[in-house]
Design a protein around this motif. Sequence first.
Motif, PDB file in Angstrom:
ATOM      1  N   ARG A   1      21.384   4.380  -1.250  1.00 40.54           N
ATOM      2  CA  ARG A   1      22.914   4.421  -0.565  1.00 40.54           C
ATOM      3  C   ARG A   1      23.130   5.347   0.425  1.00 40.54           C
ATOM      4  NH1 ARG A   1      25.203   4.348  -5.130  1.00 40.54           N
ATOM      5  NH2 ARG A   1      25.947   6.572  -5.126  1.00 40.54           N
ATOM      6  N   GLU A   2      22.757   6.619  -0.010  1.00 37.72           N
ATOM      7  CA  GLU A   2      23.124   7.975   0.714  1.00 37.72           C
ATOM      8  C   GLU A   2      22.192   7.826   2.279  1.00 37.72           C
ATOM      9  OE1 GLU A   2      25.084  10.730   0.098  1.00 37.72           O
ATOM     10  OE2 GLU A   2      25.885   8.791  -1.194  1.00 37.72           O
ATOM     11  N   LEU A   3      20.916   7.215   2.103  1.00 33.62           N
ATOM     12  CA  LEU A   3      20.228   6.875   3.383  1.00 33.62           C
ATOM     13  C   LEU A   3      21.043   6.039   4.403  1.00 33.62           C
ATOM     14  CD1 LEU A   3      16.434   6.262   2.497  1.00 33.62           C
ATOM     15  CD2 LEU A   3      17.436   8.244   4.070  1.00 33.62           C
ATOM     16  N   ALA A   4      21.402   4.984   3.869  1.00 33.95           N
ATOM     17  CA  ALA A   4      22.291   3.925   4.653  1.00 33.95           C
ATOM     18  C   ALA A   4      23.483   4.450   5.171  1.00 33.95           C
ATOM     19  CB  ALA A   4      22.635   2.936   3.660  1.00 33.95           C
ATOM     20  N   ARG A   5      24.209   5.369   4.597  1.00 30.52           N
ATOM     21  CA  ARG A   5      25.550   5.988   5.179  1.00 30.52           C
ATOM     22  C   ARG A   5      25.059   7.371   6.055  1.00 30.52           C
ATOM     23  NH1 ARG A   5      28.526  10.227   3.125  1.00 30.52           N
ATOM     24  NH2 ARG A   5      27.792  11.244   1.019  1.00 30.52           N
TER      25      ARG A   5
ATOM     26  N   ILE B   1       5.550   5.402  -5.314  1.00 33.84           N
ATOM     27  CA  ILE B   1       6.522   6.346  -4.421  1.00 33.84           C
ATOM     28  C   ILE B   1       6.224   6.239  -2.909  1.00 33.84           C
ATOM     29  CG2 ILE B   1       7.158   8.632  -4.264  1.00 33.84           C
ATOM     30  CD1 ILE B   1       7.159   7.765  -7.039  1.00 33.84           C
ATOM     31  N   ALA B   2       7.467   6.128  -2.508  1.00 35.03           N
ATOM     32  CA  ALA B   2       7.448   5.758  -0.932  1.00 35.03           C
ATOM     33  C   ALA B   2       8.494   6.691  -0.252  1.00 35.03           C
ATOM     34  CB  ALA B   2       8.060   4.354  -0.668  1.00 35.03           C
ATOM     35  N   LEU B   3       8.155   6.758   0.937  1.00 33.24           N
ATOM     36  CA  LEU B   3       9.037   7.745   2.028  1.00 33.24           C
ATOM     37  C   LEU B   3       9.787   6.726   2.594  1.00 33.24           C
ATOM     38  CD1 LEU B   3       9.548  10.828   2.506  1.00 33.24           C
ATOM     39  CD2 LEU B   3       8.007  10.628   4.223  1.00 33.24           C
ATOM     40  N   ALA B   4      11.365   7.047   2.611  1.00 33.35           N
ATOM     41  CA  ALA B   4      12.136   5.928   3.241  1.00 33.35           C
ATOM     42  C   ALA B   4      13.051   6.844   4.203  1.00 33.35           C
ATOM     43  CB  ALA B   4      13.110   5.346   2.034  1.00 33.35           C
ATOM     44  N   HIS B   5      13.329   6.109   5.331  1.00 31.92           N
ATOM     45  CA  HIS B   5      14.377   6.478   6.441  1.00 31.92           C
ATOM     46  C   HIS B   5      15.057   5.308   6.838  1.00 31.92           C
ATOM     47  CE1 HIS B   5      12.033   5.261   9.994  1.00 31.92           C
ATOM     48  NE2 HIS B   5      10.931   5.967   9.315  1.00 31.92           N
ATOM     49  N   ARG B   6      16.298   5.615   7.578  1.00 34.43           N
ATOM     50  CA  ARG B   6      16.743   4.527   8.164  1.00 34.43           C
ATOM     51  C   ARG B   6      15.916   3.693   9.385  1.00 34.43           C
ATOM     52  NH1 ARG B   6      22.765   6.383   9.784  1.00 34.43           N
ATOM     53  NH2 ARG B   6      22.787   4.332  10.947  1.00 34.43           N
ATOM     54  N   SER B   7      16.023   2.519   9.634  1.00 35.59           N
ATOM     55  CA  SER B   7      15.372   1.733  10.598  1.00 35.59           C
ATOM     56  C   SER B   7      15.784   1.931  11.892  1.00 35.59           C
ATOM     57  CB  SER B   7      15.109   0.308  10.159  1.00 35.59           C
ATOM     58  OG  SER B   7      14.475   0.199   8.834  1.00 35.59           O
ATOM     59  N   ASP B   8      17.433   2.138  12.086  1.00 35.62           N
ATOM     60  CA  ASP B   8      17.707   2.099  13.380  1.00 35.62           C
ATOM     61  C   ASP B   8      17.878   3.518  13.948  1.00 35.62           C
ATOM     62  OD1 ASP B   8      19.788   2.947  11.334  1.00 35.62           O
ATOM     63  OD2 ASP B   8      21.203   2.214  12.331  1.00 35.62           O
ATOM     64  N   VAL B   9      17.640   4.740  13.134  1.00 35.80           N
ATOM     65  CA  VAL B   9      17.841   5.836  13.580  1.00 35.80           C
ATOM     66  C   VAL B   9      16.245   6.588  13.446  1.00 35.80           C
ATOM     67  CG1 VAL B   9      18.903   7.998  13.827  1.00 35.80           C
ATOM     68  CG2 VAL B   9      20.340   5.834  13.362  1.00 35.80           C
TER      69      VAL B   9
ATOM     70  N   LEU C   1      21.509  11.235   4.412  1.00 36.82           N
ATOM     71  CA  LEU C   1      20.161  12.035   4.373  1.00 36.82           C
ATOM     72  C   LEU C   1      19.146  11.486   5.526  1.00 36.82           C
ATOM     73  CD1 LEU C   1      19.428  11.014   0.520  1.00 36.82           C
ATOM     74  CD2 LEU C   1      20.190  13.148   1.527  1.00 36.82           C
ATOM     75  N   ASP C   2      18.315  12.415   5.686  1.00 38.26           N
ATOM     76  CA  ASP C   2      17.021  12.133   6.882  1.00 38.26           C
ATOM     77  C   ASP C   2      16.217  11.371   6.415  1.00 38.26           C
ATOM     78  OD1 ASP C   2      18.738  13.723   8.819  1.00 38.26           O
ATOM     79  OD2 ASP C   2      17.954  15.541   7.790  1.00 38.26           O
ATOM     80  N   LEU C   3      15.800  11.829   5.083  1.00 33.98           N
ATOM     81  CA  LEU C   3      14.342  11.264   4.402  1.00 33.98           C
ATOM     82  C   LEU C   3      14.754  10.969   2.919  1.00 33.98           C
ATOM     83  CD1 LEU C   3      11.679  13.199   5.825  1.00 33.98           C
ATOM     84  CD2 LEU C   3      12.259  10.793   6.419  1.00 33.98           C
ATOM     85  N   ALA C   4      14.201  10.115   2.265  1.00 38.34           N
ATOM     86  CA  ALA C   4      14.251   9.888   0.751  1.00 38.34           C
ATOM     87  C   ALA C   4      12.942   9.722   0.073  1.00 38.34           C
ATOM     88  CB  ALA C   4      15.333   9.073   0.292  1.00 38.34           C
ATOM     89  N   LEU C   5      12.647  10.229  -0.982  1.00 41.43           N
ATOM     90  CA  LEU C   5      11.329   9.706  -1.572  1.00 41.43           C
ATOM     91  C   LEU C   5      11.982   8.906  -3.048  1.00 41.43           C
ATOM     92  CD1 LEU C   5       9.492  13.272  -1.894  1.00 41.43           C
ATOM     93  CD2 LEU C   5       8.686  11.175  -1.004  1.00 41.43           C
ATOM     94  N   VAL C   6      11.493   7.666  -2.722  1.00 42.04           N
ATOM     95  CA  VAL C   6      12.046   6.606  -3.750  1.00 42.04           C
ATOM     96  C   VAL C   6      10.972   5.948  -4.382  1.00 42.04           C
ATOM     97  CG1 VAL C   6      14.255   6.405  -2.379  1.00 42.04           C
ATOM     98  CG2 VAL C   6      12.278   4.807  -1.891  1.00 42.04           C
ATOM     99  N   VAL C   7      11.126   5.295  -5.366  1.00 43.27           N
ATOM    100  CA  VAL C   7      10.256   4.561  -6.266  1.00 43.27           C
ATOM    101  C   VAL C   7      10.486   2.842  -5.945  1.00 43.27           C
ATOM    102  CG1 VAL C   7       9.538   3.717  -8.635  1.00 43.27           C
ATOM    103  CG2 VAL C   7      10.557   6.093  -8.156  1.00 43.27           C
TER     104      VAL C   7
END
Length: 294
Positions: free
Chosen positions: A134-138, A270-278, A141-147
């Motif tokens: 949710r924080e990434l989407a808004r 574990i994955a590294l996530a970021h927004r696709s549009d930015v 955050l620049d990056l997030a480590l998620v499960v």
Amino acid sequence: MQFQQLQYFVAVAETRHFTRAADLVHVAQPSLSQQIKALERELGADLFLRARGNITLTDAGEALLPLARRILADADTARHEVQELVQLRRGRVRLGATPSLCTGLLPDVLRAYHDRYPGIQLLIEEGGSHDLVRELARGALDLALVVLPLPTPSPALTTVELLREDLVVVSSPEAPRPGGGRRTVRVADLEGERLVMFRHGYDLRELTVAACRSAGFEPDFAVEGGEMDAVLGFVRAGLGVAVVPRMVAARSGRGLRVTPLARPGLDRTIALAHRSDVAPPRAARELQRMLLER
């Protein structure tokens, strides 16, 4: 009024000579003179008194000179600031991670990143994968480590698998070894054990509870609701056993007995996530590279 015209004006004001000023700014003298005249026409006032062999500032020129110097200085500062950022001398990275990853994976990586780029500010937010998505989407955050898998998959996010991590059982050295003293323990052997359990919304809670139910029993909680440090502290105190990531157990091994799970065991992705549009900022992309290459 053009930035280049101000450069030429300041050069003439400081050299009091059109030819030397042209040499200073690396332009032909006629071009410099034309730009000064264009500036004077725009301002509606002469900036220089032009007597043979003697160039002096008019009142209008005297008024403009400190302002022009300030504009040029601010532009130089802006250029320097951007270059520092591009060269990773300054900036910030906003990274989200689950508490277990903050304990197990991140300390060594962040230390290496900080040693290489000491001017980059690291802002870390701990949370469950759902909250981090949710924080990434808004854009917080620049990056997030998620499960993985994500609780709510979204095409707006790009995820790159980072690692698969085994889970282990930790217990107090003074307590009986889970599974009757064997070197490995099955999930089914946790039936009858008192578990120290994480709070609701914690990825490890959902994974552990689902594994127990798949093995045919409902887990028995001795205490629940803690974050990682609290859970490990309760286990050390002998309140029960817990299922935690291997990296966390390795880092927090003092006062804990670590028992691997028998195959097929339990693991998490574990994955590294970021927004696709930015695209993440360059400082964040460099941290992303270091995480992927670890």
